[in-house]
Design an enzyme around this catalytic site. Structure first.
Site: not given
Length: 425
Positions: A203, A277
């Site tokens: 990021k 996830r």
């Protein structure tokens, strides 16, 4: 200010000399005027922010008109992240204090620095705090580090192996029945990424600075269970926290790796920043192995949900209309924003892979169009078909910058919805 301020409600318009504000002052009292507010709840919460910004930290909710819902709205807007202040309630004090205690615990976990809150510390804190509530009714165990791989929990292990601080799955069993064979009424699954650098799909700094909040799902389901226990929850509930740090190192998982899950599903990694996830998949499999009648997972999962709904609503994904209606009803009763986004069988195939059954995302910025639904579709591969349904909550509104309704940081949005679902199970 240090003296206690009485906060009153009025259905009269504010005198003109106070300008556009809906707050007037008289001595040691403040009055919130609601006559010209189309949404009384938001007006009360916004007034609490204004009072906080004026340095008020000790209030008594006085006079008439203070429903339980309006008192909670005031509490939601009052105080700062590290200085919550004190509130004297106007009726329903025990219940409201229990709610605030749970919310402040949720926030303290979420606001803790990544250095202070490692995966093991998060798991230990939750286990210790919940067990102290009902030690004779709770058992727990941790699976840590390489033991995760030996147990087949490849998602949590894969995401967390890049850190020097090992990943953890916490399994906590609240069983007030005394029957070891009692059915598991609900399984709660929480994403506990205590820091998310994005891994090799790293990021930018602006996107990473708040990523201590990426365990907000774990904090939400843990705090909801705490509150439900205090309310007298009499059903068996299992809690699964999937805890890891997503860091870069010579041991970190990489794009192109393939994870082989216990349920037979193979997953190609095309984005190491789609890690939530991957850990939730393990928790969902564990919940199914426990035979849970209902599964609720919560996660700060996708930026796409935030783009769709902003900070006033969490996103609901559910493949069953009746179960979705139950969740929306629970949110309405709790006075929390929840909005259903699409989840259809097609979404399970929206992350295709040539080399595995599925990829963990789409190799596009933000996971491509429909990213929140695609993430839910990925999870549906692991959710099974519990008889009372699976509910996936993408906590879009659970962590925001300061605004006219909330202080900076965790909002605790979703806490009461999950608690309500537990009590209705």
């Amino acid at each position: 200010m240090t003296s206690r301020i009485n906060v009153l409600l009025s259905d009269q318009s504010i005198p003109a000399h106070w300008g556009k504000s809906n707050i007037s002052f008289a001595g040691d009292s403040v009055t919130i005027h609601l006559a010209d507010s189309p949404d009384a709840a938001r007006a009360v919460q916004a007034a609490a922010r204004k009072l906080t910004n004026q340095g008020i930290r000790d209030v008594a909710l006085a006079g008439e008109g203070w429903t339980e819902a309006l008192q909670w709205r005031f509490a939601s807007g009052f105080g700062e992240a590290l200085e919550p202040g004190t509130i004297e309630w106007n009726g329903a004090g025990d219940q409201l204090e229990a709610q605030r205690d749970a919310a402040l615990w949720l926030k303290s976990l979420t606001h803790a620095s990544p250095e202070a809150l490692s995966p093991e510390v998060l798991a230990d804190e939750v286990a210790e705090r919940l067990t102290a509530l009902a030690p004779e009714k709770i058992t727990s165990r941790r699976i840590v580090g390489e033991a995760l791989l030996a147990a087949g929990w490849v998602g949590i292990h894969g995401v967390g192996r890049g850190s020097d601080r090992p990943p953890v799955m916490l399994e906590l069993d609240y069983n007030p029945t005394g029957d070891t064979n009692a059915p598991v009424s609900v399984a709660l699954v929480g994403k506990g990424i205590t820091f998310d650098s994005g891994g090799y799909s790293i990021k930018p700094s602006t996107g990473m600075v708040t990523m201590k909040c990426d365990m907000g799902g774990a904090a939400t389901v843990a705090a909801a269970l705490k509150l439900a226990i205090r309310r007298g929850l009499d059903k068996r509930v299992k809690l699964y926290l999937c805890c890891a740090e997503n860091l870069v190192s010579g041991h970190a998982y990489k794009l192109g790796d393939i994870l082989h899950y216990k349920n037979g599903t193979s997953v190609e990694i095309v984005n190491t920043d789609a890690e939530g996830r991957l850990v939730l998949a393990d928790g969902l499999i564990a919940a199914n192995e426990a035979g849970a009648e209902r599964i609720i997972d919560a996660a700060t999962l996708t930026g796409a949900a935030m783009v769709a709904l902003g900070s006033d609503y969490n996103a609901l994904f559910c493949g069953d209309d009746a179960v979705a209606a139950e969740a929306l009803t629970a949110a309405a009763k709790a006075d929390e924003g929840l909005w259903r986004l699409p989840l259809a069988p097609i979404h399970a195939d929206k992350c295709p892979s040539v080399f595995a059954d599925t990829a963990n995302s789409v190799a596009q910025k933000g996971g491509g169009g429909g990213g929140a639904s695609n993430a839910a579709g990925f999870l549906s591969r692991f959710a099974g078909t519990p008889p009372k349904g699976w509910i996936h909550l993408d906590l879009a509104g659970s962590y925001v910058g300061g605004n006219g309704q909330n202080h900076e940081g965790a909002t605790a949005l979703g806490l009461l919805t999950v608690t309500e679902l537990l009590m209705q199970a």
